[in-house]
Design a protein around this motif. Structure first.
Motif, PDB file in Angstrom:
ATOM      1  N   GLN A 292       6.701   9.180   0.615  1.00 16.53           N
ATOM      2  CA  GLN A 292       5.269   9.517   0.582  1.00 16.53           C
ATOM      3  C   GLN A 292       5.092  11.022   0.443  1.00 16.53           C
ATOM      4  O   GLN A 292       4.307  11.496  -0.387  1.00 16.53           O
ATOM      5  CB  GLN A 292       4.575   9.044   1.864  1.00 16.53           C
ATOM      6  N   LYS A 293       5.835  11.770   1.254  1.00 12.73           N
ATOM      7  CA  LYS A 293       5.739  13.236   1.213  1.00 12.73           C
ATOM      8  C   LYS A 293       6.171  13.775  -0.143  1.00 12.73           C
ATOM      9  O   LYS A 293       5.531  14.662  -0.708  1.00 12.73           O
ATOM     10  CB  LYS A 293       6.595  13.853   2.329  1.00 12.73           C
ATOM     11  N   GLU A 294       7.280  13.233  -0.673  1.00  8.81           N
ATOM     12  CA  GLU A 294       7.788  13.714  -1.961  1.00  8.81           C
ATOM     13  C   GLU A 294       6.804  13.426  -3.092  1.00  8.81           C
ATOM     14  O   GLU A 294       6.560  14.272  -3.946  1.00  8.81           O
ATOM     15  CB  GLU A 294       9.142  13.081  -2.272  1.00  8.81           C
ATOM     16  N   ILE A 295       6.231  12.239  -3.105  1.00  9.09           N
ATOM     17  CA  ILE A 295       5.261  11.881  -4.149  1.00  9.09           C
ATOM     18  C   ILE A 295       4.022  12.768  -4.045  1.00  9.09           C
ATOM     19  O   ILE A 295       3.531  13.293  -5.051  1.00  9.09           O
ATOM     20  CB  ILE A 295       4.883  10.385  -4.066  1.00  9.09           C
ATOM     21  N   LYS A 296       3.531  12.976  -2.830  1.00  5.23           N
ATOM     22  CA  LYS A 296       2.347  13.826  -2.643  1.00  5.23           C
ATOM     23  C   LYS A 296       2.615  15.262  -3.093  1.00  5.23           C
ATOM     24  O   LYS A 296       1.732  15.918  -3.640  1.00  5.23           O
ATOM     25  CB  LYS A 296       1.906  13.809  -1.179  1.00  5.23           C
ATOM     26  N   ALA A 297       3.841  15.747  -2.874  1.00  2.00           N
ATOM     27  CA  ALA A 297       4.172  17.118  -3.267  1.00  2.00           C
ATOM     28  C   ALA A 297       4.441  17.224  -4.770  1.00  2.00           C
ATOM     29  O   ALA A 297       3.919  18.120  -5.444  1.00  2.00           O
ATOM     30  CB  ALA A 297       5.387  17.601  -2.481  1.00  2.00           C
TER      31      ALA A 297
ATOM     32  N   ASN B   6      13.560   3.917  -3.973  1.00 10.75           N
ATOM     33  CA  ASN B   6      14.626   3.016  -3.522  1.00 10.75           C
ATOM     34  C   ASN B   6      14.630   2.882  -2.002  1.00 10.75           C
ATOM     35  O   ASN B   6      13.807   3.473  -1.307  1.00 10.75           O
ATOM     36  CB  ASN B   6      15.992   3.468  -4.066  1.00 10.75           C
ATOM     37  N   ALA B   7      15.575   2.117  -1.505  1.00 11.89           N
ATOM     38  CA  ALA B   7      15.645   1.815  -0.069  1.00 11.89           C
ATOM     39  C   ALA B   7      15.864   3.064   0.789  1.00 11.89           C
ATOM     40  O   ALA B   7      15.466   3.102   1.946  1.00 11.89           O
ATOM     41  CB  ALA B   7      16.750   0.802   0.206  1.00 11.89           C
ATOM     42  N   GLU B   8      16.485   4.088   0.209  1.00 11.04           N
ATOM     43  CA  GLU B   8      16.723   5.331   0.952  1.00 11.04           C
ATOM     44  C   GLU B   8      15.513   6.264   0.902  1.00 11.04           C
ATOM     45  O   GLU B   8      15.556   7.363   1.448  1.00 11.04           O
ATOM     46  CB  GLU B   8      17.959   6.064   0.401  1.00 11.04           C
ATOM     47  N   GLY B   9      14.464   5.855   0.189  1.00  7.52           N
ATOM     48  CA  GLY B   9      13.262   6.688   0.086  1.00  7.52           C
ATOM     49  C   GLY B   9      13.326   7.709  -1.025  1.00  7.52           C
ATOM     50  O   GLY B   9      12.462   8.578  -1.127  1.00  7.52           O
ATOM     51  N   GLU B  10      14.331   7.623  -1.898  1.00  7.47           N
ATOM     52  CA  GLU B  10      14.442   8.548  -3.021  1.00  7.47           C
ATOM     53  C   GLU B  10      13.472   8.139  -4.121  1.00  7.47           C
ATOM     54  O   GLU B  10      13.285   6.951  -4.371  1.00  7.47           O
ATOM     55  CB  GLU B  10      15.876   8.561  -3.565  1.00  7.47           C
ATOM     56  N   VAL B  11      12.842   9.127  -4.767  1.00 13.03           N
ATOM     57  CA  VAL B  11      11.810   8.885  -5.766  1.00 13.03           C
ATOM     58  C   VAL B  11      12.340   9.255  -7.143  1.00 13.03           C
ATOM     59  O   VAL B  11      12.922  10.321  -7.329  1.00 13.03           O
ATOM     60  CB  VAL B  11      10.545   9.715  -5.452  1.00 13.03           C
TER      61      VAL B  11
ATOM     62  N   THR C 262       0.847  -1.189   0.000  1.00 13.72           N
ATOM     63  CA  THR C 262       0.000   0.000   0.000  1.00 13.72           C
ATOM     64  C   THR C 262       0.886   1.243   0.000  1.00 13.72           C
ATOM     65  O   THR C 262       2.086   1.165   0.304  1.00 13.72           O
ATOM     66  CB  THR C 262      -0.911   0.045   1.237  1.00 13.72           C
ATOM     67  N   PHE C 263       0.286   2.379  -0.302  1.00 15.16           N
ATOM     68  CA  PHE C 263       1.032   3.636  -0.289  1.00 15.16           C
ATOM     69  C   PHE C 263       1.624   3.885   1.099  1.00 15.16           C
ATOM     70  O   PHE C 263       2.738   4.398   1.220  1.00 15.16           O
ATOM     71  CB  PHE C 263       0.114   4.788  -0.705  1.00 15.16           C
TER      72      PHE C 263
ATOM     73  N   ILE D 279       8.238   7.226   4.744  1.00 17.20           N
ATOM     74  CA  ILE D 279       7.542   8.507   4.953  1.00 17.20           C
ATOM     75  C   ILE D 279       8.106   9.591   4.040  1.00 17.20           C
ATOM     76  O   ILE D 279       7.355  10.361   3.439  1.00 17.20           O
ATOM     77  CB  ILE D 279       7.646   8.951   6.436  1.00 17.20           C
ATOM     78  N   LYS D 280       9.428   9.625   3.921  1.00 16.24           N
ATOM     79  CA  LYS D 280      10.086  10.630   3.081  1.00 16.24           C
ATOM     80  C   LYS D 280       9.557  10.568   1.648  1.00 16.24           C
ATOM     81  O   LYS D 280       9.250  11.592   1.041  1.00 16.24           O
ATOM     82  CB  LYS D 280      11.602  10.378   3.101  1.00 16.24           C
TER      83      LYS D 280
END
Length: 195
Positions: free
Chosen positions: A127-132, A184-189, A118-119, A124-125
């Motif tokens: 999620q915020k970047e994708i939403k923005a 990726n594993a570091e939360g980079e989009v 799920t999303f 968290i990092k």
């Protein structure tokens, strides 16, 4: 009295010096750890760039060697559905109540597995970047790819080859436009593909 005051002051200065030295040592250790982590990431990237190209699979029947490897990797799993794709054999199965797909390369070695998420499962990092960054997009399917680190083969996903590593793939849509972003594993989009 003066001697006691001088001794007390000397002891306080010595203690302060020891504390400052300890803080400097902590900073040096933290810096060394960060440097080592960066070096490890660079080494992993270098290893990933040395990977070999995927080989096309012949025919349309999954090999017995791949099926044997699957059961060795996952145990006696009932109701496995098999599919031969262009580059990878796929096994769809349920294990521990979760539907998964396992991908096997030309040599019948496990490349990795995927499962729906799920999303909220994303870091968290990210999620915020994708939403923005994609605020006008609707969230769709989220797939987690779990890499088999023991196999150097790349993965082929969404008709695109990528250097395998644990990643999330999130489908996003806006009007008639549909894209897939990679986390990726570091939360980079990253934009992975336009569909």
């Amino acid at each position: 009295m003066k001697k006691l005051a001088v001794l007390s002051m000397t002891a306080m200065f010595a203690l302060a010096f020891v504390q400052l030295s300890a803080q400097d040592v902590k900073k040096e250790i933290k810096t060394e750890i960060k440097t080592e982590k960066k070096d490890i990431k660079v080494e992993k990237k270098a290893i990933k760039t040395e990977r070999e190209e995927l080989h096309k699979l012949e025919g349309n029947v999954v090999s017995e060697q791949t099926k044997t490897a699957f059961y060795a990797d996952f145990g006696k799993v009932p109701n496995v559905k098999w599919k031969r794709a262009v580059y990878l054999d796929e096994a769809v199965f349920t294990k521990d109540g979760k539907e998964m797909k396992a991908y096997y390369d030309f040599y019948s070695k496990l490349v990795g597995t995927t499962m729906l998420k799920t999303f909220a499962d994303l870091p968290i990092k990210s999620q915020k970047e994708i939403k923005a960054k994609y605020k006008d997009y609707k969230f769709g399917t989220v797939v987690f790819f779990d890499d088999n680190e023991a196999n150097d083969s790349d993965m082929y996903f969404y008709n695109t080859q990528f250097s395998d590593a644990d990643n999330y793939f999130v489908e996003l849509s806006k009007d008639t436009k549909k894209i897939v972003v990679q986390v990726n594993a570091e939360g980079e989009v990253f934009l992975f593909k336009e569909l």
